[in-house]
Motif scaffolding. Structure first.
Motif, short mmCIF file in Angstrom:
data_model
loop_
_atom_site.label_atom_id
_atom_site.label_comp_id
_atom_site.label_asym_id
_atom_site.label_seq_id
_atom_site.Cartn_x
_atom_site.Cartn_y
_atom_site.Cartn_z
N LEU A 174 37.62 42.23 55.92
CA LEU A 174 36.85 43.24 55.19
C LEU A 174 36.94 42.93 53.70
N PHE A 175 35.86 43.16 52.96
CA PHE A 175 35.84 42.94 51.52
C PHE A 175 35.49 44.24 50.81
N PHE A 176 36.25 44.54 49.74
CA PHE A 176 36.00 45.72 48.93
C PHE A 176 35.97 45.31 47.46
N VAL A 177 34.98 45.82 46.72
CA VAL A 177 34.92 45.61 45.28
C VAL A 177 35.01 46.99 44.63
N ASP A 178 36.07 47.21 43.88
CA ASP A 178 36.34 48.52 43.26
C ASP A 178 36.26 49.65 44.28
N GLY A 179 36.80 49.36 45.48
CA GLY A 179 36.87 50.38 46.51
C GLY A 179 35.64 50.53 47.38
N VAL A 180 34.55 49.83 47.04
CA VAL A 180 33.31 49.92 47.81
C VAL A 180 33.22 48.72 48.75
N GLU A 181 33.03 48.99 50.04
CA GLU A 181 33.00 47.92 51.02
C GLU A 181 31.74 47.06 50.86
N CYS A 182 31.91 45.75 51.06
CA CYS A 182 30.80 44.80 50.97
C CYS A 182 30.46 44.25 52.35
N ARG A 183 29.29 43.67 52.44
CA ARG A 183 28.89 43.00 53.68
C ARG A 183 29.33 41.54 53.62
N GLY A 184 30.62 41.32 53.74
CA GLY A 184 31.15 39.97 53.77
C GLY A 184 31.43 39.40 52.39
N SER A 185 31.93 38.16 52.38
CA SER A 185 32.33 37.51 51.14
C SER A 185 31.16 37.20 50.23
N ALA A 186 29.99 36.92 50.82
CA ALA A 186 28.82 36.56 50.01
C ALA A 186 28.43 37.71 49.08
N GLN A 187 28.40 38.93 49.62
CA GLN A 187 28.05 40.08 48.78
C GLN A 187 29.15 40.38 47.77
N ALA A 188 30.41 40.22 48.19
CA ALA A 188 31.52 40.45 47.26
C ALA A 188 31.46 39.46 46.11
N ASN A 189 31.11 38.22 46.39
CA ASN A 189 31.03 37.18 45.37
C ASN A 189 29.94 37.48 44.35
N VAL A 190 28.84 38.11 44.83
CA VAL A 190 27.74 38.48 43.93
C VAL A 190 28.10 39.72 43.11
N ARG A 191 28.73 40.69 43.76
CA ARG A 191 29.09 41.93 43.06
C ARG A 191 30.17 41.72 42.00
N ALA A 192 31.03 40.74 42.24
CA ALA A 192 32.16 40.52 41.33
C ALA A 192 32.21 39.05 40.90
N PRO A 193 31.39 38.64 39.92
CA PRO A 193 31.50 37.29 39.38
C PRO A 193 32.92 37.04 38.88
N ILE A 194 33.36 35.81 38.94
CA ILE A 194 34.76 35.49 38.66
C ILE A 194 35.20 35.96 37.27
N GLU A 195 34.28 35.93 36.28
CA GLU A 195 34.67 36.32 34.92
C GLU A 195 34.87 37.84 34.79
N THR A 196 34.47 38.62 35.81
CA THR A 196 34.62 40.07 35.75
C THR A 196 35.81 40.58 36.57
N ILE A 197 36.52 39.68 37.27
CA ILE A 197 37.57 40.11 38.18
C ILE A 197 38.90 40.30 37.45
N GLU A 198 39.51 41.47 37.65
CA GLU A 198 40.83 41.77 37.10
C GLU A 198 41.93 41.34 38.06
N SER A 199 41.75 41.58 39.35
CA SER A 199 42.75 41.19 40.34
C SER A 199 42.13 41.09 41.72
N VAL A 200 42.79 40.33 42.59
CA VAL A 200 42.39 40.19 43.99
C VAL A 200 43.63 40.40 44.84
N GLU A 201 43.55 41.32 45.79
CA GLU A 201 44.67 41.58 46.70
C GLU A 201 44.26 41.16 48.10
N VAL A 202 45.02 40.26 48.69
CA VAL A 202 44.72 39.73 50.02
C VAL A 202 45.68 40.36 51.02
#
Length: 229
Positions: A174-202
């Motif tokens: 499952l992928f979440f960006v700022d608590g909002v669930e995404c439809r897989g990694s592709a959508q998460a990657n679009v919603r959160a470009p690398i330069e905007t990411i503060e942290s990633v928890e796996v």
């Protein structure tokens, strides 16, 4: 002339995917060979330097990663088929046939009871251009195949078995960006470009989400999302 140019371009593209037979030597700052330094090739695959500090690998990648200490790694660009790596106090000096680079070490990911946290400093130092590059080869048990990401869960949930294969391995977490669930990694990657990411928890153990979390979960917090909390 045009035909020759097309042939040259074709051969260049063909050769780009060929493996390089790479020979490296790892030494301390004074040039003494370092035995037992791990060269990380893929998930759970590694080789170690020999008594003379030498390692030999075959790779198609443009960089390799070394485990230089218990909590530090070193990512070294592949330039040609030879390199000598001098491990200094806070960085490495990497000598090629016609070039020398000075590369700082990267602190390894911190392991918490709830998962693995990659902070902003580590993201910047990684040089990753997107979520896939950030996770590839940096999180044990995380496999990146093209635009698909999979984890090796550590929870008690087991997927259905078919032909001896655990079906969880065929699904993304499952992928979440700022608590909002995404439809897989592709959508998460679009919603959160690398330069905007503060942290990633796996989270390899996604049992908190029931059967939906059988393949684990990845929480991405953006810089904007972190400041709004």
């Amino acid at each position: 002339m045009k035909r020759n140019l097309l042939i040259m371009l074709f051969l260049s593209a063909l050769c780009a995917g060929f493996a390089v037979e790479l020979t490296g030597v790892v030494c301390d700052a004074k040039g003494k060979p370092k035995k037992g330094i791990e060269v990380l090739l893929a998930d759970d695959v590694k080789v170690k330097t020999k008594k003379d500090g030498i390692f030999n690998i075959e790779t198609t990648k443009d960089s390799i990663t070394l485990q230089v200490s218990r909590d530090e790694t070193l990512t070294v660009p592949v330039r040609g088929d030879r390199m000598v790596i001098f491990l200094e106090k806070k960085q490495a000096r990497v000598e090629y046939d016609n070039d020398t680079l000075h590369i700082p070490y990267v602190k390894e990911l911190k392991y918490y009871s709830q998962g693995i946290l990659i902070n902003r400093e580590q993201i910047v130092k990684s040089g990753a251009r997107d979520l896939y590059e950030l996770l590839k080869g940096r999180v044990a048990g995380c496999v990146v195949n093209g635009n698909l990401i999979s984890l090796r869960p550590t929870g008690n949930l087991r997927g259905e078995m078919r032909g001896g294969e655990d079906l969880k391995s065929n699904f993304e977490p499952l992928f979440f960006v700022d608590g909002v669930e995404c439809r897989g990694s592709a959508q998460a990657n679009v919603r959160a470009p690398i330069e905007t990411i503060e942290s990633v928890e796996v989270l390899k153990d996604g049992t908190m989400y029931g059967l939906r979390g059988a393949a684990g979960a990845i929480h991405i917090t953006t810089i904007k999302g972190a400041t709004s909390k």
